[in-house]
Design an enzyme around this catalytic site. Structure first.
Site, PDB file in Angstrom:
ATOM      1  N   ASP A 214       0.830  -1.145   0.013  1.00 59.80           N
ATOM      2  CA  ASP A 214       0.133   0.104  -0.075  1.00 59.80           C
ATOM      3  C   ASP A 214       0.973   1.264  -0.095  1.00 59.80           C
ATOM      4  O   ASP A 214       2.105   1.121   0.110  1.00 59.80           O
ATOM      5  CB  ASP A 214      -0.910  -0.100   1.188  1.00 59.80           C
ATOM      6  CG  ASP A 214      -2.304   0.659   0.821  1.00 59.80           C
ATOM      7  OD1 ASP A 214      -2.203   1.770   0.682  1.00 59.80           O
ATOM      8  OD2 ASP A 214      -3.292  -0.062   1.093  1.00 59.80           O
ATOM      9  N   HIS A 261     -12.798  -1.585  -7.947  1.00 55.34           N
ATOM     10  CA  HIS A 261     -14.030  -0.552  -8.087  1.00 55.34           C
ATOM     11  C   HIS A 261     -13.568   0.800  -7.795  1.00 55.34           C
ATOM     12  O   HIS A 261     -14.239   1.695  -7.819  1.00 55.34           O
ATOM     13  CB  HIS A 261     -15.006  -1.117  -6.905  1.00 55.34           C
ATOM     14  CG  HIS A 261     -15.009  -0.647  -5.639  1.00 55.34           C
ATOM     15  ND1 HIS A 261     -15.707  -0.688  -4.524  1.00 55.34           N
ATOM     16  CD2 HIS A 261     -13.639  -0.416  -4.903  1.00 55.34           C
ATOM     17  CE1 HIS A 261     -15.284  -0.380  -3.654  1.00 55.34           C
ATOM     18  NE2 HIS A 261     -13.968  -0.160  -3.679  1.00 55.34           N
TER      19      HIS A 261
HETATM   20  C1  LIG Z   1     -10.866   1.080  -1.097  1.00 48.98           C
HETATM   21  S1  LIG Z   1      -9.257   0.784  -0.018  1.00 48.98           S
HETATM   22  C2  LIG Z   1      -9.390  -1.034   0.127  1.00 48.98           C
HETATM   23  C3  LIG Z   1      -8.550  -1.495   1.350  1.00 48.98           C
HETATM   24  C4  LIG Z   1      -8.545  -3.002   1.482  1.00 48.98           C
HETATM   25  N1  LIG Z   1      -8.293  -3.708   0.406  1.00 48.98           N
HETATM   26  C5  LIG Z   1      -9.975  -3.489   2.014  1.00 48.98           C
HETATM   27  O1  LIG Z   1     -10.630  -4.133   1.233  1.00 48.98           O
HETATM   28  O2  LIG Z   1     -10.202  -2.944   3.207  1.00 48.98           O
HETATM   29  C6  LIG Z   1      -8.278   1.024  -1.293  1.00 48.98           C
HETATM   30  C7  LIG Z   1      -6.743   1.142  -0.725  1.00 48.98           C
HETATM   31  O3  LIG Z   1      -5.844   1.191  -2.085  1.00 48.98           O
HETATM   32  C8  LIG Z   1      -4.807   1.773  -1.658  1.00 48.98           C
HETATM   33  N2  LIG Z   1      -4.017   2.381  -2.748  1.00 48.98           N
HETATM   34  C9  LIG Z   1      -4.501   3.622  -3.600  1.00 48.98           C
HETATM   35  N3  LIG Z   1      -3.732   3.832  -4.632  1.00 48.98           N
HETATM   36  C10 LIG Z   1      -2.538   3.020  -4.315  1.00 48.98           C
HETATM   37  C11 LIG Z   1      -1.626   2.764  -5.191  1.00 48.98           C
HETATM   38  N4  LIG Z   1      -1.425   3.290  -6.181  1.00 48.98           N
HETATM   39  N5  LIG Z   1      -0.735   1.685  -4.847  1.00 48.98           N
HETATM   40  C12 LIG Z   1      -0.862   0.959  -3.623  1.00 48.98           C
HETATM   41  N6  LIG Z   1      -2.057   1.134  -3.013  1.00 48.98           N
HETATM   42  C13 LIG Z   1      -2.808   2.180  -3.249  1.00 48.98           C
HETATM   43  C14 LIG Z   1      -5.301   2.791  -0.631  1.00 48.98           C
HETATM   44  O4  LIG Z   1      -4.297   3.534   0.399  1.00 48.98           O
HETATM   45  C15 LIG Z   1      -6.280   1.925   0.265  1.00 48.98           C
HETATM   46  O5  LIG Z   1      -5.787   1.330   1.146  1.00 48.98           O
END
Ligand SMILES: C[S@@+](CC[C@H](N)C(=O)[O-])C[C@H]1O[C@@H](n2cnc3c(N)ncnc32)[C@H](O)[C@@H]1O
Length: 353
Positions: A214, A261
């Site tokens: 992340d 999503h």
């Molecule tokens: C909607 S949350 C989902 C969190 C977890 N997978 C869950 O289902 O509870 C999206 C996650 O993607 C991470 N994220 C967003 N852009 C990212 C990137 N470019 N690389 C890595 N992680 C990223 C965010 O920090 C966040 O923790």
């Protein structure tokens, strides 16, 4: 001269209404936002936490004193929350209902507290929705990209990660219960956030190890959740960009939980191609989402999440057909959907051997 009763017929007959009398579907949809607002405000005030503990049996006056709400406001809120089944009014005072105790109290495993609390600051008002429809990009923090905003503001990252944890903890237990990961020894949890999924899956599969992948702002938060779960020896955290250098290799499975999503179809395809490249032959990609059915705009709760995605992200909710198409185009085979908990599904496929 004014008309006498005799002039207008005295007992004039009222014409029957010429429209259907039952407007409940529309009226209930109109009024539903009030339920959400009342629940969020009560959560932010700590009302359910308090009624579930030392406030049990409280009077209206005690609620007003505790929350700082006016007397009239307290009466209105308590009446609304009782009607919603979140508070119970009895001879011995006010108590929290079983649903509110389970899903709206802070620190209760599987509670939606974090999600509902964050809504106070990001309520999906008609105005916010109108702006999002016009902008067609994330608008929740104005012009800022949400993930960059989290990297710049640890408070936002913490609130968002807590909200995600509270959305994901219960469905993660559903994945752990219904999805057989017997042949998976190592899991890359891309955009893993709090680690809710990896924590549940490692808890249920003693031989499994996982890595949360992340952004930098989330790393210390994920470590906190993993440490609280007592799984620091089996779940690591790696900072990286899922759209940056190739995803790390050496894992039997790549999990995207509520990641596809967040993005449009093209970037979704890119994420699947990246998982394909990182996996060994026979490796699995796991997609955890609240799907909209292929043959209907249902269930309602999942179709409404389209609107949250509109405000927060560049994405939308998926249907199984759409995911299957993307997975097949990326080279995966054997697409399978497992219905897990509540509104959730796990879709998985394999890289051919
Ligand atoms: C909607 S949350 C989902 C969190 C977890 N997978 C869950 O289902 O509870 C999206 C996650 O993607 C991470 N994220 C967003 N852009 C990212 C990137 N470019 N690389 C890595 N992680 C990223 C965010 O920090 C966040 O923790």
């Amino acid at each position: 001269m004014g008309a006498t009763p005799a002039d207008d017929g005295g007992a004039r007959r009222v014409q029957p209404a010429r429209f259907p009398l039952d407007d409940k579907r529309v009226y209930d949809a109109y009024v539903a936002g009030r339920q959400s607002a009342a629940m969020c405000v009560a959560v932010r005030a700590g009302l359910f936490d308090w009624l579930a503990s030392e406030g049990a049996g409280a009077s209206l006056e005690a609620v007003a004193a505790r929350t700082g709400w006016s007397e009239r406001g307290t009466r209105s809120m308590v009446s609304a929350l009782c009607a919603m089944g979140l508070i119970v009014r009895g001879d011995d005072g006010l108590r929290v209902s079983a649903d509110a105790a389970a899903y709206l109290t802070r620190g209760t495993p599987g509670s939606l507290w974090g999600l509902v609390d964050m809504e106070v600051d990001h309520f999906l008002s008609p105005r916010a929705l109108m702006d999002a429809l016009e902008k067609d990009d994330s608008s929740v923090y104005g012009e800022a990209d949400p993930w960059e905003a989290h990297d710049e503001d640890p408070k936002r990252a913490r609130a968002f990660t807590a909200a995600m944890h509270s959305v994901s903890e219960r469905p993660a237990a559903g994945v752990a219960e219904f999805v057989d990961l017997g042949d998976v020894k190592s899991l890359l949890d891309v955009g893993g956030g709090s680690g809710a999924l990896s924590i549940a899956l490692c808890g249920a599969n003693p031989a499994l190890r996982a890595t949360i992948f992340d952004i930098a702002a989330v790393e210390p938060l994920a470590r906190e959740y993993i440490e609280d779960a007592g799984l620091s020896d089996r779940i690591g955290v790696e900072v990286g960009d899922m759209f940056g250098p190739p995803l790390p290799r050496g894992y039997d499975a790549v999990l995207y939980s509520q990641i596809l999503h967040d993005w449009g179809f093209e970037r979704g395809a890119e994420l699947l191609a990246r998982a394909f490249a990182a996996l060994p032959p026979g490796g699995q990609v796991l997609l955890h989402e609240k799907l909209v059915e292929d043959d209907a705009d249902a269930p309602l709760a999942n179709a409404l999440v389209h609107l949250d995605m509109l405000v927060w992200t560049e994405g939308q909710q998926y249907r199984l057909l759409e995911l299957a198409e993307l997975l097949t185009a990326a080279g995966f085979e054997g697409v399978e959907r497992v219905r897990t908990a509540g509104y959730w599904s796990l879709v998985r496929a394999r890289r051919p051997r």
